[in-house]
Design a protein around this motif. Sequence first.
Motif, PDB file in Angstrom:
ATOM      1  N   GLU A   1       2.470  -2.765   6.413  1.00 31.94           N
ATOM      2  CA  GLU A   1       2.776  -2.737   4.953  1.00 31.94           C
ATOM      3  C   GLU A   1       2.536  -1.768   3.986  1.00 31.94           C
ATOM      4  OE1 GLU A   1       0.628  -6.910   3.946  1.00 31.94           O
ATOM      5  OE2 GLU A   1       2.581  -7.724   4.680  1.00 31.94           O
ATOM      6  N   TYR A   2       2.648  -0.473   4.737  1.00 33.96           N
ATOM      7  CA  TYR A   2       2.542   0.736   3.835  1.00 33.96           C
ATOM      8  C   TYR A   2       4.094   1.354   3.745  1.00 33.96           C
ATOM      9  CZ  TYR A   2      -2.516   1.259   4.225  1.00 33.96           C
ATOM     10  OH  TYR A   2      -3.966   1.222   4.134  1.00 33.96           O
ATOM     11  N   ALA A   3       4.182   2.033   2.369  1.00 34.14           N
ATOM     12  CA  ALA A   3       5.210   2.734   2.159  1.00 34.14           C
ATOM     13  C   ALA A   3       4.581   4.306   2.404  1.00 34.14           C
ATOM     14  CB  ALA A   3       5.844   2.587   0.760  1.00 34.14           C
ATOM     15  N   VAL A   4       4.770   4.945   3.304  1.00 36.32           N
ATOM     16  CA  VAL A   4       4.556   6.363   3.677  1.00 36.32           C
ATOM     17  C   VAL A   4       5.510   7.331   3.250  1.00 36.32           C
ATOM     18  CG1 VAL A   4       3.643   7.801   5.469  1.00 36.32           C
ATOM     19  CG2 VAL A   4       3.142   5.410   5.661  1.00 36.32           C
ATOM     20  N   THR A   5       4.902   8.348   2.557  1.00 38.45           N
ATOM     21  CA  THR A   5       5.890   9.592   2.072  1.00 38.45           C
ATOM     22  C   THR A   5       5.530  10.620   2.922  1.00 38.45           C
ATOM     23  OG1 THR A   5       5.644   8.836  -0.284  1.00 38.45           O
ATOM     24  CG2 THR A   5       6.273  10.917   0.187  1.00 38.45           C
ATOM     25  N   PRO A   6       6.414  11.160   3.603  1.00 39.39           N
ATOM     26  CA  PRO A   6       6.062  12.571   4.316  1.00 39.39           C
ATOM     27  C   PRO A   6       6.558  13.684   3.442  1.00 39.39           C
ATOM     28  CG  PRO A   6       7.762  10.956   5.255  1.00 39.39           C
ATOM     29  CD  PRO A   6       7.664  10.474   4.081  1.00 39.39           C
ATOM     30  N   VAL A   7       5.531  14.517   3.504  1.00 41.16           N
ATOM     31  CA  VAL A   7       5.385  15.754   2.594  1.00 41.16           C
ATOM     32  C   VAL A   7       5.465  17.036   3.554  1.00 41.16           C
ATOM     33  CG1 VAL A   7       4.201  17.231   0.963  1.00 41.16           C
ATOM     34  CG2 VAL A   7       4.158  14.456   0.812  1.00 41.16           C
ATOM     35  N   VAL A   8       6.544  17.782   3.750  1.00 42.76           N
ATOM     36  CA  VAL A   8       6.804  18.708   4.404  1.00 42.76           C
ATOM     37  C   VAL A   8       6.234  20.146   3.905  1.00 42.76           C
ATOM     38  CG1 VAL A   8       8.529  20.192   5.639  1.00 42.76           C
ATOM     39  CG2 VAL A   8       8.770  17.745   5.439  1.00 42.76           C
ATOM     40  N   ALA A   9       5.642  20.867   4.753  1.00 43.11           N
ATOM     41  CA  ALA A   9       4.932  21.905   4.240  1.00 43.11           C
ATOM     42  C   ALA A   9       4.842  23.108   5.518  1.00 43.11           C
ATOM     43  CB  ALA A   9       3.531  21.887   3.707  1.00 43.11           C
ATOM     44  N   ARG A  10       4.752  24.442   5.083  1.00 48.23           N
ATOM     45  CA  ARG A  10       4.409  25.658   5.914  1.00 48.23           C
ATOM     46  C   ARG A  10       2.899  25.675   5.898  1.00 48.23           C
ATOM     47  NH1 ARG A  10       8.636  28.475   7.640  1.00 48.23           N
ATOM     48  NH2 ARG A  10      10.708  28.238   6.362  1.00 48.23           N
ATOM     49  N   VAL A  11       2.510  25.851   7.071  1.00 45.72           N
ATOM     50  CA  VAL A  11       1.073  26.029   7.181  1.00 45.72           C
ATOM     51  C   VAL A  11       0.793  27.097   8.085  1.00 45.72           C
ATOM     52  CG1 VAL A  11       0.329  23.776   6.543  1.00 45.72           C
ATOM     53  CG2 VAL A  11       0.427  24.481   8.789  1.00 45.72           C
ATOM     54  N   PRO A  12      -0.254  27.721   7.961  1.00 44.97           N
ATOM     55  CA  PRO A  12      -0.586  28.986   8.771  1.00 44.97           C
ATOM     56  C   PRO A  12      -0.843  28.699  10.345  1.00 44.97           C
ATOM     57  CG  PRO A  12      -2.044  28.915   6.915  1.00 44.97           C
ATOM     58  CD  PRO A  12      -1.554  27.647   6.850  1.00 44.97           C
TER      59      PRO A  12
ATOM     60  N   HIS B   1       0.785  -1.146   0.031  1.00 45.16           N
ATOM     61  CA  HIS B   1       0.035  -0.002  -0.038  1.00 45.16           C
ATOM     62  C   HIS B   1       0.856   1.297   0.115  1.00 45.16           C
ATOM     63  CE1 HIS B   1      -3.142  -2.872   1.267  1.00 45.16           C
ATOM     64  NE2 HIS B   1      -2.405  -3.372   2.216  1.00 45.16           N
ATOM     65  N   ASP B   2       0.321   2.289  -0.584  1.00 48.16           N
ATOM     66  CA  ASP B   2       0.976   3.527  -0.617  1.00 48.16           C
ATOM     67  C   ASP B   2       0.193   4.603   0.215  1.00 48.16           C
ATOM     68  OD1 ASP B   2       3.209   2.942  -2.329  1.00 48.16           O
ATOM     69  OD2 ASP B   2       1.859   3.012  -4.010  1.00 48.16           O
ATOM     70  N   ALA B   3       0.853   5.391   0.958  1.00 48.21           N
ATOM     71  CA  ALA B   3       0.156   6.409   1.873  1.00 48.21           C
ATOM     72  C   ALA B   3       1.271   7.625   1.886  1.00 48.21           C
ATOM     73  CB  ALA B   3      -0.050   6.013   3.238  1.00 48.21           C
ATOM     74  N   ALA B   4       0.769   8.813   2.258  1.00 50.09           N
ATOM     75  CA  ALA B   4       1.534  10.089   2.408  1.00 50.09           C
ATOM     76  C   ALA B   4       0.734  10.712   3.642  1.00 50.09           C
ATOM     77  CB  ALA B   4       1.367  10.881   1.291  1.00 50.09           C
ATOM     78  N   VAL B   5       1.756  11.559   4.295  1.00 51.81           N
ATOM     79  CA  VAL B   5       1.383  12.333   5.531  1.00 51.81           C
ATOM     80  C   VAL B   5       2.087  13.735   5.168  1.00 51.81           C
ATOM     81  CG1 VAL B   5       1.391  10.449   7.196  1.00 51.81           C
ATOM     82  CG2 VAL B   5       3.453  11.680   6.987  1.00 51.81           C
ATOM     83  N   LEU B   6       1.197  14.835   5.567  1.00 48.37           N
ATOM     84  CA  LEU B   6       1.602  16.215   5.629  1.00 48.37           C
ATOM     85  C   LEU B   6       2.410  16.468   7.028  1.00 48.37           C
ATOM     86  CD1 LEU B   6       1.679  18.466   3.752  1.00 48.37           C
ATOM     87  CD2 LEU B   6      -0.268  19.399   5.109  1.00 48.37           C
ATOM     88  N   VAL B   7       3.667  16.886   6.904  1.00 51.43           N
ATOM     89  CA  VAL B   7       4.430  17.282   8.071  1.00 51.43           C
ATOM     90  C   VAL B   7       4.329  18.853   8.135  1.00 51.43           C
ATOM     91  CG1 VAL B   7       6.693  17.526   9.236  1.00 51.43           C
ATOM     92  CG2 VAL B   7       5.979  15.405   7.780  1.00 51.43           C
ATOM     93  N   PRO B   8       3.414  19.278   8.919  1.00 52.64           N
ATOM     94  CA  PRO B   8       2.943  20.870   8.894  1.00 52.64           C
ATOM     95  C   PRO B   8       3.791  21.557   9.934  1.00 52.64           C
ATOM     96  CG  PRO B   8       1.080  19.390   9.288  1.00 52.64           C
ATOM     97  CD  PRO B   8       2.270  18.606   9.694  1.00 52.64           C
ATOM     98  N   VAL B   9       4.534  22.675   9.246  1.00 53.14           N
ATOM     99  CA  VAL B   9       5.399  23.269  10.050  1.00 53.14           C
ATOM    100  C   VAL B   9       4.692  24.704  10.241  1.00 53.14           C
ATOM    101  CG1 VAL B   9       7.718  24.617  10.055  1.00 53.14           C
ATOM    102  CG2 VAL B   9       7.321  22.222   9.147  1.00 53.14           C
TER     103      VAL B   9
ATOM    104  N   ALA C   1      -1.148  25.371   2.175  1.00 47.80           N
ATOM    105  CA  ALA C   1       0.257  24.666   2.630  1.00 47.80           C
ATOM    106  C   ALA C   1       1.114  25.038   1.327  1.00 47.80           C
ATOM    107  CB  ALA C   1      -0.356  23.459   2.318  1.00 47.80           C
ATOM    108  N   GLY C   2       2.256  25.630   1.877  1.00 50.22           N
ATOM    109  CA  GLY C   2       3.520  25.996   1.037  1.00 50.22           C
ATOM    110  C   GLY C   2       4.211  24.547   1.104  1.00 50.22           C
ATOM    111  N   ILE C   3       4.231  23.829   0.129  1.00 50.92           N
ATOM    112  CA  ILE C   3       5.058  22.619   0.159  1.00 50.92           C
ATOM    113  C   ILE C   3       6.482  22.931  -0.048  1.00 50.92           C
ATOM    114  CG2 ILE C   3       5.595  20.456  -1.412  1.00 50.92           C
ATOM    115  CD1 ILE C   3       2.646  20.292   0.051  1.00 50.92           C
ATOM    116  N   VAL C   4       7.395  22.419   0.977  1.00 51.43           N
ATOM    117  CA  VAL C   4       8.704  22.564   1.177  1.00 51.43           C
ATOM    118  C   VAL C   4       9.572  21.414   0.300  1.00 51.43           C
ATOM    119  CG1 VAL C   4      10.787  22.592   2.388  1.00 51.43           C
ATOM    120  CG2 VAL C   4       8.711  23.880   3.187  1.00 51.43           C
TER     121      VAL C   4
END
Length: 194
Positions: free
Chosen positions: A101-112, A21-29, A87-90
């Motif tokens: 059994e997930y491959a998780v992609t962390p996406v970093v973004a600046r958020v208000p 499985h594929d997944a993604a999370v937002l890492v909100p800064v 969200a300003g993707i970094v």
Amino acid sequence: MDLDLERVAAYDPRAITDERHDAAVLVPVIDRDGESHLLFTKRADHLGEHPGQMSFPGGGREPRDADSHETALREANEEIALDPADAGIVGRLDDIRTITEYAVTPVVARVPDRQYVPDESEVAEIVVLPVSGLLDPDNYEFEARDHPHYGEIVIHYFHVDGYTVWGATGRIVVDFLERTTDWRAPERIDRDIA
């Protein structure tokens, strides 16, 4: 503590392509009062996977998602009502494997820095923790565990403001801190658990 998010923007992350499985999370800064914070969600207690645990907004990739960025932004919109346009993707961090059994992609973004609204069907609480607290060595520990499929794995724990971040989210926090600051996870193991 200033974060060097340019190191994330310039980084070529490692992708995992062989999980079921594929997944993604937002890492909100968030910048709050001149200090960097990270936004987490505390998962609802009734959820089947990881109930009550701290996580980043995110979830499984859907066929309609063009890429991991879209998955992370869609899930953050669903879970905390973050407008994707805010969200300003970094950039991305290394993909991680989970025991589910997930491959998780962390996406970093600046958020208000604003009030976010939790989707009560998934999120019990929205928690904003200071990066300085995550960097404090008194708030960090880790241990080695023997996993039947992956061998020895390291579990990281961050105890900040009455919350504990660990598991897959703890691994993402370690990668984030090591990429954006001079902090490094200690090389010693606090305790072994078989």
